[in-house]
Design an enzyme around this catalytic site. Structure first.
Site, PDB file in Angstrom:
ATOM      1  N   ASP A 199       0.805  -1.228   0.000  1.00 41.61           N
ATOM      2  CA  ASP A 199       0.000   0.000   0.000  1.00 41.61           C
ATOM      3  C   ASP A 199       0.835   1.273   0.000  1.00 41.61           C
ATOM      4  O   ASP A 199       0.294   2.350  -0.220  1.00 41.61           O
ATOM      5  CB  ASP A 199      -0.946   0.024   1.205  1.00 41.61           C
ATOM      6  CG  ASP A 199      -0.188   0.125   2.512  1.00 41.61           C
ATOM      7  OD1 ASP A 199       1.045  -0.064   2.497  1.00 41.61           O
ATOM      8  OD2 ASP A 199      -0.813   0.371   3.554  1.00 41.61           O
ATOM      9  N   ARG A 244      -4.760   4.536   6.131  1.00 46.71           N
ATOM     10  CA  ARG A 244      -4.888   4.308   4.693  1.00 46.71           C
ATOM     11  C   ARG A 244      -6.131   4.974   4.138  1.00 46.71           C
ATOM     12  O   ARG A 244      -6.879   5.624   4.846  1.00 46.71           O
ATOM     13  CB  ARG A 244      -4.965   2.801   4.443  1.00 46.71           C
ATOM     14  CG  ARG A 244      -3.794   2.052   4.982  1.00 46.71           C
ATOM     15  CD  ARG A 244      -3.281   1.033   4.044  1.00 46.71           C
ATOM     16  NE  ARG A 244      -4.131   0.768   2.920  1.00 46.71           N
ATOM     17  CZ  ARG A 244      -4.322  -0.439   2.414  1.00 46.71           C
ATOM     18  NH1 ARG A 244      -3.746  -1.471   2.977  1.00 46.71           N
ATOM     19  NH2 ARG A 244      -5.072  -0.604   1.353  1.00 46.71           N
ATOM     20  N   TYR A 289       0.871  -3.598  11.418  1.00 45.69           N
ATOM     21  CA  TYR A 289       1.866  -4.679  11.316  1.00 45.69           C
ATOM     22  C   TYR A 289       2.171  -5.108  12.744  1.00 45.69           C
ATOM     23  O   TYR A 289       2.578  -4.279  13.573  1.00 45.69           O
ATOM     24  CB  TYR A 289       3.139  -4.184  10.659  1.00 45.69           C
ATOM     25  CG  TYR A 289       3.009  -3.975   9.168  1.00 45.69           C
ATOM     26  CD1 TYR A 289       3.185  -5.034   8.285  1.00 45.69           C
ATOM     27  CD2 TYR A 289       2.732  -2.726   8.646  1.00 45.69           C
ATOM     28  CE1 TYR A 289       3.070  -4.850   6.908  1.00 45.69           C
ATOM     29  CE2 TYR A 289       2.615  -2.524   7.274  1.00 45.69           C
ATOM     30  CZ  TYR A 289       2.783  -3.593   6.417  1.00 45.69           C
ATOM     31  OH  TYR A 289       2.672  -3.400   5.063  1.00 45.69           O
ATOM     32  N   PRO A 318       7.884  -6.245   4.550  1.00 43.59           N
ATOM     33  CA  PRO A 318       7.045  -5.208   3.932  1.00 43.59           C
ATOM     34  C   PRO A 318       6.962  -3.915   4.737  1.00 43.59           C
ATOM     35  O   PRO A 318       6.433  -2.929   4.254  1.00 43.59           O
ATOM     36  CB  PRO A 318       5.672  -5.880   3.845  1.00 43.59           C
ATOM     37  CG  PRO A 318       5.669  -6.966   4.840  1.00 43.59           C
ATOM     38  CD  PRO A 318       7.087  -7.366   5.091  1.00 43.59           C
TER      39      PRO A 318
HETATM   40  P1  FAD Z   1       4.017  -9.969  -7.289  1.00 47.62           P
HETATM   41  O1  FAD Z   1       3.221  -8.829  -6.827  1.00 47.62           O
HETATM   42  O2  FAD Z   1       4.189 -11.128  -6.390  1.00 47.62           O
HETATM   43  O3  FAD Z   1       3.394 -10.457  -8.661  1.00 47.62           O
HETATM   44  C1  FAD Z   1       3.778 -11.676  -9.272  1.00 47.62           C
HETATM   45  C2  FAD Z   1       2.679 -12.126 -10.212  1.00 47.62           C
HETATM   46  O4  FAD Z   1       3.161 -13.246 -10.957  1.00 47.62           O
HETATM   47  C3  FAD Z   1       1.438 -12.595  -9.463  1.00 47.62           C
HETATM   48  O5  FAD Z   1       0.311 -11.907  -9.979  1.00 47.62           O
HETATM   49  C4  FAD Z   1       1.386 -14.096  -9.743  1.00 47.62           C
HETATM   50  O6  FAD Z   1       0.068 -14.578  -9.860  1.00 47.62           O
HETATM   51  C5  FAD Z   1       2.136 -14.224 -11.050  1.00 47.62           C
HETATM   52  N1  FAD Z   1       2.791 -15.528 -11.263  1.00 47.62           N
HETATM   53  C6  FAD Z   1       3.633 -16.166 -10.429  1.00 47.62           C
HETATM   54  N2  FAD Z   1       4.082 -17.308 -10.993  1.00 47.62           N
HETATM   55  C7  FAD Z   1       3.516 -17.410 -12.214  1.00 47.62           C
HETATM   56  C8  FAD Z   1       3.586 -18.366 -13.274  1.00 47.62           C
HETATM   57  N3  FAD Z   1       4.348 -19.451 -13.197  1.00 47.62           N
HETATM   58  N4  FAD Z   1       2.833 -18.167 -14.388  1.00 47.62           N
HETATM   59  C9  FAD Z   1       2.050 -17.058 -14.477  1.00 47.62           C
HETATM   60  N5  FAD Z   1       1.959 -16.110 -13.513  1.00 47.62           N
HETATM   61  C10 FAD Z   1       2.686 -16.275 -12.392  1.00 47.62           C
HETATM   62  N6  FAD Z   1       5.646  -3.010  -0.953  1.00 47.62           N
HETATM   63  C11 FAD Z   1       5.690  -1.656  -0.954  1.00 47.62           C
HETATM   64  O7  FAD Z   1       6.397  -1.046  -1.781  1.00 47.62           O
HETATM   65  N7  FAD Z   1       4.975  -0.918  -0.077  1.00 47.62           N
HETATM   66  C12 FAD Z   1       4.200  -1.512   0.865  1.00 47.62           C
HETATM   67  O8  FAD Z   1       3.561  -0.829   1.635  1.00 47.62           O
HETATM   68  C13 FAD Z   1       4.154  -2.937   0.910  1.00 47.62           C
HETATM   69  N8  FAD Z   1       3.380  -3.563   1.804  1.00 47.62           N
HETATM   70  C14 FAD Z   1       3.254  -4.912   1.759  1.00 47.62           C
HETATM   71  C15 FAD Z   1       2.432  -5.523   2.656  1.00 47.62           C
HETATM   72  C16 FAD Z   1       2.274  -6.886   2.644  1.00 47.62           C
HETATM   73  C17 FAD Z   1       1.395  -7.486   3.658  1.00 47.62           C
HETATM   74  C18 FAD Z   1       2.943  -7.670   1.681  1.00 47.62           C
HETATM   75  C19 FAD Z   1       2.760  -9.161   1.655  1.00 47.62           C
HETATM   76  C20 FAD Z   1       3.784  -7.064   0.771  1.00 47.62           C
HETATM   77  C21 FAD Z   1       3.968  -5.685   0.801  1.00 47.62           C
HETATM   78  N9  FAD Z   1       4.815  -5.034  -0.084  1.00 47.62           N
HETATM   79  C22 FAD Z   1       4.901  -3.676  -0.055  1.00 47.62           C
HETATM   80  C23 FAD Z   1       5.597  -5.782  -1.065  1.00 47.62           C
HETATM   81  C24 FAD Z   1       4.924  -5.855  -2.437  1.00 47.62           C
HETATM   82  O9  FAD Z   1       3.635  -6.424  -2.351  1.00 47.62           O
HETATM   83  C25 FAD Z   1       5.754  -6.685  -3.389  1.00 47.62           C
HETATM   84  O10 FAD Z   1       7.104  -6.317  -3.279  1.00 47.62           O
HETATM   85  C26 FAD Z   1       5.285  -6.486  -4.829  1.00 47.62           C
HETATM   86  O11 FAD Z   1       3.956  -6.942  -4.990  1.00 47.62           O
HETATM   87  C27 FAD Z   1       6.167  -7.247  -5.799  1.00 47.62           C
HETATM   88  O12 FAD Z   1       5.699  -7.066  -7.102  1.00 47.62           O
HETATM   89  P2  FAD Z   1       6.031  -8.123  -8.228  1.00 47.62           P
HETATM   90  O13 FAD Z   1       5.279  -7.690  -9.429  1.00 47.62           O
HETATM   91  O14 FAD Z   1       7.500  -8.266  -8.360  1.00 47.62           O
HETATM   92  O15 FAD Z   1       5.499  -9.531  -7.683  1.00 47.62           O
END
Ligand code: FAD
Length: 674
Positions: A50, A289, A297, A373
């Site tokens: 978020d 928020r 957290y 996070p």
């Molecule tokens: P993801 O968001 O994990 O996206 C990966 C995508 O790939 C998913 O949609 C998944 O379905 C897809 N996928 C995976 N494997 C396959 C496959 N084999 N084939 C097809 N699709 C696949 N970050 C911040 O900057 N600020 C915050 O305040 C923050 N708060 C957070 C709070 C919580 C509780 C959590 C859990 C995380 C938080 N984060 C925060 C971290 C943030 O959510 C992640 O760092 C971010 O989502 C990463 O983005 P991404 O696109 O790399 O990966």
């Protein structure tokens, strides 16, 4: 089942989370033949990340939707630190400023990840036919290393499969939360429309050949595993809970500390302010928020060293997380009826040892780095990874930039991922239990840590090193190098006045993320006849054939279907706005097009604007640009400074572009179409 074989595309993105969507944005914007798949049936709607840092919002401005974020989000610029006072009772120990007002138009902002994804998706749709193909998983990946050496080849083969309805109904961690219970009232209409498209896919298996592949598939990255790229780091033994709730609490200012700031804020409720609260049994983070939600957290469990892998997370419930908050925040009260989302996570700090295979397959976002996070950096770093990589892959696929430019992705982003993990290690320790004597110094340590890492965390400093797209050692001899422009860093945003209509605009919006490099001609005070002559000479140099061939603006391959030239020019002068006319500038700086008219958006002025206090005519001064001499700067498509020099240094600037951009073939080599 339908079986499809041998579909050829320029590039494939696996994963439509923040990093994948950001990379896909560039494909859409630059008109690249690409596909993006995700195994999820829909995008996410509630919970997850978020926190948005100022630099991310600057990028959103250049993409055209930052206003949508600000319309819905919650902003804050201070952090409260609470801890036990003299009698062991909770008191507010410090109120830290978490932003520097003149560093960016934007501050720390919070909005659900699902809404951020909505805006990027909409922007992709506005720019192309590219759509996320959902409920699709990857089955196999083959990479032919030798073919990777041929820029025209398709060395990557991926088998894709659409998930069956049975597979989609398998419980997963998200569905155990609240997403299956969403009601119309929980969602905005555009998300609701999206949710309504579930189950509309056809089942099929297909084999895809691609030039480039980007693995944005999250912390457990399938792509990373196929490439056998190991991660370094480990999980810690600390288990945390997160709840997004409508908090009913009397948590408020401390009456025990006589402090000027506290008197001023005596009516504020701290449940609606970012707060780190250290009670006698642990530390929680309170994050206000959008839509009145507050996120907490909460440390829920510490396992014996080395046993956390066997920890059964399903034993943690929202009720348990609530009890822990009540315990830590006492004597203040804490209750809730409405819980939007909750989850349990374990802190782990891991980094992939590599981010590319042959500069054809790349990893981005959580596939490269995972950490706690609580810093609010994972999504920001992931978005910024996708942003950094996306334009490079898009323009390499378009034949606009030299493929060796792709090497700069690892060079620029991997060191930042290492810094991120390092920062997280320090930061997380401040949330863990400390000896009683150390509690008093916790606020000081947090303040010191925030100050040390602030520019990095906000995304203001990226430390991109020298490469073919970052010229660190200008070849010109003397003079007018702006003191506060650093090649490899962002250009500090300011508001400027448009010369034609006088309307002010932030440079972040002016420098659109459309794939083009930008020459900024900081023309100085153009009322001066000598300076005017220098500008004339500059424009003649732009139009003339250099020693090595065609004129600059006609020298390089464009972005097919989008722009004839990959270079755009903006003029920013510092004469008083009223004393200069748009038509005073040579036509090459404000070209005429029969479809769009004169390029009124190309001439800008650093002068104060009576109706906008942010537009105060101080950009030259703060950039450190000499108002008499001006300067010349090249901004990369992602708004980082690539090169700078004097207004006369057109030859040197051309050498910079020659190192990045692909030259147009000589006219005799262009095939005739019959
Ligand atoms: P993801 O968001 O994990 O996206 C990966 C995508 O790939 C998913 O949609 C998944 O379905 C897809 N996928 C995976 N494997 C396959 C496959 N084999 N084939 C097809 N699709 C696949 N970050 C911040 O900057 N600020 C915050 O305040 C923050 N708060 C957070 C709070 C919580 C509780 C959590 C859990 C995380 C938080 N984060 C925060 C971290 C943030 O959510 C992640 O760092 C971010 O989502 C990463 O983005 P991404 O696109 O790399 O990966």
């Amino acid at each position: 089942w339908v079986d499809l074989h041998g579909l050829i595309i320029s590039r494939l993105v696996i994963g439509a989370g923040p990093s994948g969507l950001m990379a896909a944005y560039w494909m859409a914007r630059c008109g690249i033949n690409a596909r993006i798949i995700d195994k999820r049936e829909t995008k996410i709607f509630v919970g997850h990340a978020d926190g948005l840092r100022p630099r991310t919002l600057e990028l959103f401005d250049s993409m055209g939707f930052q206003h949508r974020v600000l319309h819905e989000a919650s902003e804050s610029t201070e952090v409260n630190l609470w801890g036990p006072g003299d009698q062991g009772k909770l008191v507010r120990q410090a109120l830290l400023d978490m932003t520097q007002a003149d560093h960016s138009p934007y501050h720390n902002t919070r909005l659900s990840q699902g809404r951020i994804e909505r805006f990027i998706l909409d922007s992709i749709h506005e720019n192309s036919d590219l759509r996320v193909e959902r409920s699709v998983v990857t089955e196999t990946l083959e990479y032919e290393e030798k073919l990777g050496l041929d820029p025209e080849a398709y060395p990557i083969t991926v088998k894709l499969r659409t998930l069956s309805p049975e597979e989609l109904n398998t419980p997963n961690s998200d569905k155990q939360n609240f997403e299956t219970e969403l009601t119309h009232e929980d969602l905005l209409q555009d998300d609701w429309d999206d949710l309504g498209q579930r189950g509309s896919h056809k089942e099929k298996v297909e084999t895809v050949k691609a030039k480039y592949l980007i693995g944005c598939d999250g912390a457990h990255s399938w792509t990373r595993k196929q490439l056998e790229i190991p991660t370094e780091g480990s999980n810690t033994d600390h288990i945390w809970g997160v709840i997004d709730v409508i908090a009913i609490s009397n948590f408020r200012k401390s009456k025990t500390i006589p402090h000027d700031q506290l008197r001023l804020t005596s009516t504020l409720a701290d449940i609606r302010r970012v707060s780190v609260v250290t009670g006698t049994t642990g530390t929680i983070l309170v994050i206000p928020r959008e839509r009145g939600i507050t996120r907490f957290y909460v440390p829920v469990q510490t396992c014996e060293a080395g046993t956390s892998d066997r920890f059964d997370r399903s034993i943690i419930t929202p009720k348990m997380i609530k009890s822990r908050v009540q315990e830590i925040i006492a004597p203040y009260t804490f209750e809730f009826e409405v819980c939007d989302w909750w989850t349990v996570y374990q802190i782990g700090q891991r980094i992939a040892t590599q981010v590319t295979r042959g500069d054809r397959i790349f990893l981005a976002g959580d596939a490269v780095h995972t950490h706690s996070p609580k810093m609010g950096l994972g999504m920001n770093m992931s978005l910024q990874d996708g942003f950094n990589l996306g334009w490079k892959v898009a323009l390499a696929a378009a034949g606009t930039i030299k493929p060796e430019t792709l090497k700069t992705y690892e060079l620029e982003r991997h060191p930042l991922a290492k810094m991120l993990i390092e920062f997280d290690r320090h930061w997380v320790n401040l949330f863990l239990d400390v000896e009683p004597g150390e509690k008093d110094t916790k606020a000081e340590s947090m303040a010191a840590m925030s100050a040390k890492f602030e520019n990095f965390a906000h995304g203001w400093n990226v430390y991109y090193p020298a490469s073919n797209i970052v010229s660190k050692s200008p070849e010109h001899g003397d003079a007018a190098i702006p003191q506060n422009f650093v090649p490899g860093e962002r250009i500090h945003p300011f508001k400027l006045r448009n010369q034609a209509d006088g309307c002010p605009q932030w440079t972040t919006r002016l420098l659109k993320s459309d794939g083009r490099f930008r020459i900024l001609l900081l023309a100085g005070d153009v009322r001066d006849s000598i300076q005017k002559q220098r500008i004339e000479t500059f424009t003649q140099a732009l139009g003339s054939r250099s020693a090595s061939g065609s004129p600059l603006l006609d020298r390089y391959t464009g972005i097919p279907g989008r722009f004839e030239s990959p270079i755009d020019i903006f003029t920013i002068h510092c004469s008083p706005w009223k004393e200069v006319e748009f038509f005073d500038f040579p036509e090459v700086l404000r070209p005429l097009s029969m479809s769009t008219g004169y390029a009124y958006d190309k001439i800008w002025c650093d002068d104060a604007c009576i109706f906008d206090r942010y537009c105060d005519g101080t950009a030259y001064e703060k950039w450190g640009v000499d108002r008499a001499l001006g300067t010349l700067v090249v901004i990369r498509p992602d708004q980082y400074i690539g090169w700078m020099g004097n207004i006369e240094d057109v030859e040197e600037m051309t050498r910079y572009f020659d190192g990045v951009l692909v030259r147009k073939p000589p006219v005799s080599e262009i095939p005739t179409v019959i």
